[in-house]
Enzyme design. Structure first.
Site, PDB file in Angstrom:
ATOM      1  N   ASP A   1     -26.177  20.969 -25.535  1.00 29.30           N
ATOM      2  CA  ASP A   1     -26.814  21.773 -24.481  1.00 29.30           C
ATOM      3  C   ASP A   1     -27.768  22.816 -25.040  1.00 29.30           C
ATOM      4  O   ASP A   1     -28.842  23.062 -24.492  1.00 29.30           O
ATOM      5  CB  ASP A   1     -25.749  22.491 -23.636  1.00 29.30           C
ATOM      6  CG  ASP A   1     -25.113  21.589 -22.592  1.00 29.30           C
ATOM      7  OD1 ASP A   1     -25.734  20.573 -22.241  1.00 29.30           O
ATOM      8  OD2 ASP A   1     -24.003  21.903 -22.138  1.00 29.30           O
TER       9      ASP A   1
ATOM     10  N   LYS B   1     -15.860  22.651 -20.315  1.00 28.04           N
ATOM     11  CA  LYS B   1     -16.529  22.734 -21.611  1.00 28.04           C
ATOM     12  C   LYS B   1     -15.785  23.603 -22.624  1.00 28.04           C
ATOM     13  O   LYS B   1     -15.795  23.321 -23.827  1.00 28.04           O
ATOM     14  CB  LYS B   1     -17.962  23.242 -21.436  1.00 28.04           C
ATOM     15  CG  LYS B   1     -18.860  22.265 -20.697  1.00 28.04           C
ATOM     16  CD  LYS B   1     -20.306  22.720 -20.694  1.00 28.04           C
ATOM     17  CE  LYS B   1     -21.190  21.696 -19.997  1.00 28.04           C
ATOM     18  NZ  LYS B   1     -22.623  22.008 -20.129  1.00 28.04           N
TER      19      LYS B   1
ATOM     20  N   LYS C   1      -1.196  -7.945  -4.761  1.00 25.15           N
ATOM     21  CA  LYS C   1      -2.064  -6.779  -4.565  1.00 25.15           C
ATOM     22  C   LYS C   1      -1.211  -5.514  -4.502  1.00 25.15           C
ATOM     23  O   LYS C   1      -0.318  -5.396  -3.662  1.00 25.15           O
ATOM     24  CB  LYS C   1      -2.892  -6.897  -3.280  1.00 25.15           C
ATOM     25  CG  LYS C   1      -3.775  -5.670  -3.026  1.00 25.15           C
ATOM     26  CD  LYS C   1      -4.543  -5.778  -1.713  1.00 25.15           C
ATOM     27  CE  LYS C   1      -5.310  -4.497  -1.413  1.00 25.15           C
ATOM     28  NZ  LYS C   1      -5.988  -4.546  -0.104  1.00 25.15           N
TER      29      LYS C   1
ATOM     30  N   HIS D   1       0.842  -1.208   0.000  1.00 30.75           N
ATOM     31  CA  HIS D   1       0.000   0.000   0.000  1.00 30.75           C
ATOM     32  C   HIS D   1       0.872   1.251   0.000  1.00 30.75           C
ATOM     33  O   HIS D   1       1.749   1.406   0.844  1.00 30.75           O
ATOM     34  CB  HIS D   1      -0.914   0.020   1.225  1.00 30.75           C
ATOM     35  CG  HIS D   1      -1.885  -1.109   1.268  1.00 30.75           C
ATOM     36  ND1 HIS D   1      -1.527  -2.386   1.661  1.00 30.75           N
ATOM     37  CD2 HIS D   1      -3.213  -1.165   0.956  1.00 30.75           C
ATOM     38  CE1 HIS D   1      -2.594  -3.176   1.591  1.00 30.75           C
ATOM     39  NE2 HIS D   1      -3.628  -2.461   1.177  1.00 30.75           N
TER      40      HIS D   1
END
Length: 534
Positions: free
Chosen positions: A353, A315, A170, A143
């Site tokens: 839109d 956007k 892992k 980890h």
């Protein structure tokens, strides 16, 4: 001792009902008592988990032999036992020998699997090499709570883990950017051994959700949002019901919505249900994106970013990343829909839109009998004062749409220069944002909010003075969480016609579905979802 050949049957899972996805769903149990964990096990099974992770470091007053025997023997699902120490992000801070003894005991009592940390794995695996049951597997985990290392460093880490005698590798890193997940995907898809790859944190969500696409052995899903065992962990229910975890395969196409923030978006709910309803092998994700260009450069395969919705604040920035831009989107200067063309992989930008929001307003006016009498071809917005709050991507779409219908546009934005620039583009007028609270609209004007004001969790804010709302004929709010914002509630109480962002969302989603898939959207099905869930 080297790792032995591994198959999923080694966990002795009962797959009478054949599953499309080979990746297992594991639910961590975080109860502080044995009784709580027994209840959690049943809930995990009811939700649809394949495996439960018994986190015995969460138990208070642990009696290893007694508690483990009860939990392992009474579990309705295969068991993975973890006793995570504080030095690896867990809760156990006691004697290391006793900790490892408890894990060996779990093996002896019939657990299907245990998780041991890389730092102590070599000696631990040697200690059980002669007594290890044939069907018992050891996950060796690492980890990293700071970052996601380079692909080379991760590959080296995998080799170190394999050298300990791990059955399952892992790797859990921390995603500082969504593109960090690409290195996790890379190591997973090329791994020659069973592997669990996770990028923790909000920006690593897709590493957990897309594990089946990249061959992950297992992914973790919490019982509930407040019971996560690691940062960024989704709930098992969302993985199954919202993201269609069971239906993902290596050839599943990936779509999503890019934004910041983006977790509030209900687009995945709508698109994943719609894809499933028409039998499309596709999934739609939340993409928390900081840098749009970096995102598309990193995820450049046609089947990964097959199509994206684009929301605040990207956007306008996304426009610069496009290879081709639809004329409407180019005139607006913002995109809300991005397609990666299958043939050449080029990015094509669109904007759905504008039509979605303006037709929603026109239809609402028409339903109330407000039809422009000048000509049958005129919009009900023609000649009206159109008061627009917000000059970002959504605001630009509204402004150009209103102009195309002959409305007179007045723009307010916290960035006055941006407001002036947009006003110039639509032959409108810009006014300072501070003057909005004193602005007196014309009778019959239209008010459109294209800012995040009023969006969850800041739902008590509205952009205009309440006493002016009764002057407007119609009030539109692009915000759709909540469905009826405070602005819309106050406007409705004042007698105005109101149009929710939900209606715009529905209409632009239809346009996006058509662009994404090249087929006609299931309109009735999508509307049912919107009405039921939004």
């Amino acid at each position: 001792m080297g790792s032995v050949p591994f198959t999923m049957s080694d966990l002795q899972l009962d797959f009478k009902e054949v599953q499309s996805s080979p990746t297992l769903l594991c639910t961590p149990l975080m109860g502080t008592t044995v009784d709580q964990m027994l209840i959690e096990m049943q809930r995990a099974k009811e939700i649809g988990a394949d495996v439960v992770e018994i986190r015995i470091d969460c138990l208070k007053n642990l009696n290893p032999r007694q508690d483990l025997e009860i939990l392992i023997k009474q579990s309705p699902l295969p068991t993975l036992v973890t006793y995570r120490p504080t030095w690896e992000g867990g809760q156990y801070d006691g004697d290391e020998i006793k900790r490892q003894d408890a894990l060996r005991l779990a093996m002896q009592l019939g657990a299907n699997c245990i998780d041991i940390e890389l730092e102590v794995a070599y000696d631990f695996n040697n200690s059980i090499s002669r007594s290890k049951p044939d069907n018992f597997k050891v996950i060796v985990s690492s980890h990293n709570f700071h970052n996601t290392p380079s692909a080379e460093a991760i590959a080296s880490l995998v080799a170190r883990i394999q050298a300990t005698g791990a059955d399952i590798v892992k790797i859990a890193t921390t995603a500082l950017d969504i593109t960090d997940c690409a290195r996790i995907f890379q190591i997973m898809v090329h791994s020659q051994v069973p592997i669990i790859g996770i990028a923790m944190g909000e920006r690593g969500l897709i590493s957990r959700l897309l594990s089946p696409k990249f061959g992950g052995f297992l992914s973790y899903g919490a019982l509930e949002a407040g019971a996560i065992s690691a940062p960024g962990q989704p709930t098992a229910k969302d993985m199954l019901d919202l993201y269609n975890f069971r239906l993902m395969r290596p050839d599943t196409k990936v779509y999503g919505i890019i934004g910041k923030p983006v977790g509030h978006s209900k687009s995945p709910l709508l698109f994943n249900a719609s894809f499933k309803s028409v039998g499309l092998n596709a999934v739609y994700m939340h993409f928390l994106v900081d840098d749009v260009e970096k995102f598309f450069n990193t995820y450049s395969s046609v089947d990964f970013t097959s199509g994206c919705s684009c929301t605040i604040p990207h956007k306008e920035v996304a426009l610069k990343c496009m290879d081709e831009i639809d004329p409407i989107a180019k005139s607006i200067g913002a995109v809300n829909t991005i397609i990666r063309r299958p043939g050449d992989g080029k990015l094509i930008g669109y904007n759905t839109d504008s039509e979605a929001s303006l037709t929603a307003m026109e239809d609402a006016l028409k339903e109330q009998g407000y039809i422009n009498s000048r000509t049958s071809f005129s919009s009900s917005l023609t000649g009206r004062q159109f008061v627009l709050v917000g000059a970002g991507g959504a605001g630009r779409a509204l402004a150009f749409g209103a102009k195309s219908r002959g409305a007179r546009v007045i723009i307010f934005d916290v960035d006055f220069e941006r407001a002036k620039s947009l006003a110039h583009g639509v032959s409108g007028e810009a006014q300072p944002f501070e003057s909005l609270v004193h602005f007196q609209p014309e009778n019959g004007a239209i008010l459109a909010n294209a800012t995040p004001l009023g969006m969850h969790p800041n739902t008590d804010r509205i952009p205009v003075a309440e006493e002016t709302l009764g002057i407007y004929q119609l009030v539109f709010d692009a915000v759709y969480t909540p469905r009826k914002t405070r602005l819309l509630k106050e406007a409705e109480a004042a007698g105005a016609i109101i149009v929710s962002g939900v209606e715009m969302f529905f209409r632009q989603a239809i346009g996006q579905f058509n662009l994404f898939t090249g087929r006609e959207a299931p309109k009735d099905f999508i509307r049912e979802i919107v009405l039921a869930k939004f």
